[in-house]
Design a protein around this motif. Structure first.
Motif, short mmCIF file in Angstrom:
data_model
loop_
_atom_site.label_atom_id
_atom_site.label_comp_id
_atom_site.label_asym_id
_atom_site.label_seq_id
_atom_site.Cartn_x
_atom_site.Cartn_y
_atom_site.Cartn_z
N ASN A 78 0.85 -1.18 0.07
CA ASN A 78 -0.17 -0.08 0.05
C ASN A 78 0.92 1.08 -0.07
O ASN A 78 0.58 2.28 -0.66
CB ASN A 78 -0.96 -0.05 1.27
CG ASN A 78 -2.03 -0.96 1.01
OD1 ASN A 78 -2.37 -1.50 -0.09
ND2 ASN A 78 -2.49 -1.58 2.13
N THR A 80 4.03 1.54 -0.99
CA THR A 80 4.81 1.37 -2.37
C THR A 80 3.67 2.17 -3.55
O THR A 80 4.12 2.91 -4.17
CB THR A 80 5.40 0.32 -2.70
OG1 THR A 80 5.91 -0.34 -1.75
CG2 THR A 80 5.82 0.50 -3.96
N MET A 81 2.50 1.64 -3.43
CA MET A 81 1.37 2.21 -4.48
C MET A 81 1.25 3.61 -4.40
O MET A 81 0.98 4.20 -5.04
CB MET A 81 0.30 1.12 -4.58
CG MET A 81 0.65 -0.22 -4.88
SD MET A 81 1.64 -0.28 -6.55
CE MET A 81 0.46 0.28 -7.66
N PHE A 258 0.49 -0.04 -12.00
CA PHE A 258 -1.16 -0.03 -11.57
C PHE A 258 -2.00 -1.13 -12.07
O PHE A 258 -2.93 -1.32 -11.37
CB PHE A 258 -1.82 1.46 -11.86
CG PHE A 258 -1.05 2.66 -11.21
CD1 PHE A 258 -1.23 2.72 -9.95
CD2 PHE A 258 -0.33 3.39 -11.81
CE1 PHE A 258 -0.47 3.72 -9.11
CE2 PHE A 258 0.17 4.55 -11.32
CZ PHE A 258 0.23 4.76 -9.75
N GLU A 261 -1.27 -4.05 -9.79
CA GLU A 261 -1.89 -3.83 -8.60
C GLU A 261 -3.34 -4.17 -8.67
O GLU A 261 -3.94 -4.65 -7.60
CB GLU A 261 -1.33 -2.64 -8.19
CG GLU A 261 -1.78 -2.46 -6.48
CD GLU A 261 -3.18 -1.62 -6.23
OE1 GLU A 261 -3.53 -1.63 -5.24
OE2 GLU A 261 -3.53 -0.96 -7.30
N ASP A 288 -9.51 3.85 -10.14
CA ASP A 288 -8.59 3.41 -10.30
C ASP A 288 -8.36 2.80 -11.82
O ASP A 288 -7.13 2.67 -12.38
CB ASP A 288 -8.05 2.03 -9.54
CG ASP A 288 -7.66 2.60 -7.99
OD1 ASP A 288 -6.88 3.75 -8.06
OD2 ASP A 288 -7.51 1.65 -7.02
N ARG A 319 -6.05 6.08 -1.35
CA ARG A 319 -5.05 5.41 -0.81
C ARG A 319 -4.49 5.77 0.67
O ARG A 319 -3.94 5.06 1.41
CB ARG A 319 -3.81 5.19 -1.81
CG ARG A 319 -4.41 4.75 -2.99
CD ARG A 319 -3.29 4.73 -4.18
NE ARG A 319 -3.39 4.03 -5.37
CZ ARG A 319 -3.52 2.68 -5.77
NH1 ARG A 319 -3.25 1.98 -4.87
NH2 ARG A 319 -3.90 2.25 -7.05
#
Length: 506
Positions: A78, A80-81, A258, A261, A288, A319
């Motif tokens: 989470n 990192t994204m 993305f 993920e 997203d 996020r």
């Protein structure tokens, strides 16, 4: 005519706004003041619209070793994204605002401009760059050679190039027309001429670039004119007919991350029944999906207008909320409260100002003299109803109190009379007076009430009272105007309203 009470009546006054508009503003102000900053139901609707089917708040760390590893892995993914999404959003905002503030980057980070100009299809404009290059050579030639045929030809060439700036309009294609206006205004002020064309022609002459002035003129050009000319640029047109933009290639670098993920989280959510199907997951995480389409004029219609960038702000906010950093819904709740308070205070202050102006313009004498027959009848009816209510209901209920007051007053007045003191010395007579005095007062009071009641019910007596009341009102208003009592009352009420306005604005 029966004994009934009357409702209140109002007359007079000339308001600044119509009565209906004032009532409407009062209703709006009261509703804003009495309502919560942002209704809870509205907040829930916003949450459901922005984050449909969202996950719950951050889960605490499990107690088992395997659970802790999975929990730490999920938190690491989470974070990192989030960093990737935030970096992408900052890059998108930088690209969206690049051309608008490119001139600041020219001064602060020229290397960044050199690096990023090819992404937006930006290149130095040949007309303005040639003008700057020839201007530099001209200053050097005039300083070295002075008045010579070669220098005169060069100055004539610069005057022709200055006219070419007007004819070709190189600033129009890049929406820099305002920059060219700044150049013309500075040249007008420097040469003290009204025409900018004549100002350029005057500047590139031997008289202006004389040996004793050439250093000052060159300093003016380098400081005031060159930076503005250097801001102009040329932007190429792509095969799609719109200005060239290769930002989508940079944005494309983030798409695989993305997408991976999104697919991984979707598969896990569907498998663990967090969402019943992929369709539900895609609907819940709609914000997203925009990461799968690089923003750019070649792939998305109207992509270069920036309307897709705001959706990425929602994704970043989601996020952050999932990591427990911020709650995106808390911001509108907080700021809407401030806006509602401000609007309420402004509406209230506006209404108070209108009331002050109305009170200041109000003329009691004019209002009384301009009463229509209907208004006068209403005023008489109101007065008669109030008098009737006092005589029929108020005075009978206050009979004992009034009798006690009158008895005491009569006793005090009689006691101070010398004749009564002599009368008290007589046997039997003095005691009889004191004993029968309350009964006498009671009979007088009852007789007075019966007389007043019969007078109220007598039409002729009522007409006389109305005539006397009209004369009394006219004389009272005249005396109030002569003694400036009306103005004093106006000033007092206006001061009270002014204090209320200051308290609202403080």
């Amino acid at each position: 005519m029966g004994c009934t009470t009357a409702g209140p009546h109002m007359f007079g006054g000339v308001p600044m706004l119509p009565i209906g508009a004032q009532y409407l503003l009062v209703e709006v102000a009261m509703s804003l003041e009495n309502s919560p900053p942002l209704p809870v139901e509205w907040t829930k609707r916003i949450v459901r619209t922005l984050f449909p089917g969202r996950e719950g708040e951050p889960t605490p760390m499990p107690t088992s070793f395997r659970g802790r590893l999975l929990w730490l892995g999920d938190v690491a993914v989470n974070w990192t994204m989030l960093m990737l999404a935030l970096s992408n959003l900052l890059l998108v905002i930088f690209d969206f605002t690049y051309l608008e503030i490119r001139h600041h980057y020219l001064n602060l980070a020229p290397s960044l401009v050199t690096l990023y100009d090819p992404v937006k299809g930006v290149a130095p404009h040949r007309t303005t760059e040639a003008y700057l290059a020839r201007a530099e050579d001209t200053f050097t030639m005039v300083r070295q050679e002075g008045k010579s045929p070669r220098t005169a030809a060069r100055l004539a060439e610069m005057r022709a190039l200055s006219l070419q700036l007007y004819e070709e309009a190189p600033f129009v294609g890049t929406r820099n027309s305002g920059v060219f206006e700044q150049i013309k205004n500075r040249m007008r002020r420097h040469t003290h001429l009204e025409s900018s064309k004549h100002a350029f022609q005057r500047f590139w002459t031997f008289e202006t670039l004389a040996p004793d002035r050439i250093s000052l003129e060159r300093a003016f050009f380098e400081k005031e004119i060159r930076p503005l000319l250097h801001r102009n640029y040329f932007r190429g047109i792509g095969e799609n007919g719109r200005p060239f933009d290769a930002f989508w290639l940079l944005d494309l670098c983030f798409v695989p991350l993305f997408a991976f993920e999104f697919l991984l989280r979707g598969a896990w959510s569907v498998r663990h029944a967090v969402y019943p199907s992929w369709k539900a997951f895609c609907f819940a995480r709609w914000y997203d999906l925009v990461y799968f389409l690089p923003v750019g004029g070649y792939l998305i219609p109207l992509g270069q207008t920036g309307w897709m960038h705001l959706v990425r702000c929602i994704s970043v906010g989601h996020r952050m909320r999932r990591l427990g950093l911020v709650n995106p819904i808390a911001f509108p709740q907080r700021y809407v409260s401030r806006v509602v308070d401000l609007v309420t205070d402004l509406v209230s202050v506006r209404l108070l100002s209108n009331y002050q102006a109305s009170i200041q313009r109000f003329d009691l004498m004019k209002s009384v003299s301009n009463l229509t027959p209907t208004q006068k009848d209403m005023l008489r009816q109101s007065a008669n109803e109030h008098v009737e209510a006092i005589v029929c209901r108020v005075l009978p209920q206050m009979g004992p109190e009034l009798q006690a007051i009158l008895t005491y007053s009569v006793q005090q007045a009689v006691a101070e009379s010398p004749s009564y003191q002599n009368l008290r010395r007589l046997p039997f007579i003095g005691e009889a007076v004191e004993r029968h005095l309350p009964d006498l007062v009671s009979e007088v009071l009852a007789g007075t009430q019966r007389a007043m009641l019969s007078a109220v019910q007598d039409p002729e007596h009522t007409a006389l009272i109305n005539e006397a009341a009209e004369k009394f009102v006219t004389l009272a208003v005249t005396e109030m105007s002569r003694l400036e009592t009306e103005q004093d009352l106006k000033d007092f009420v206006i001061d009270l309203l002014e204090q209320q306005k200051k308290s609202l604005l403080s």
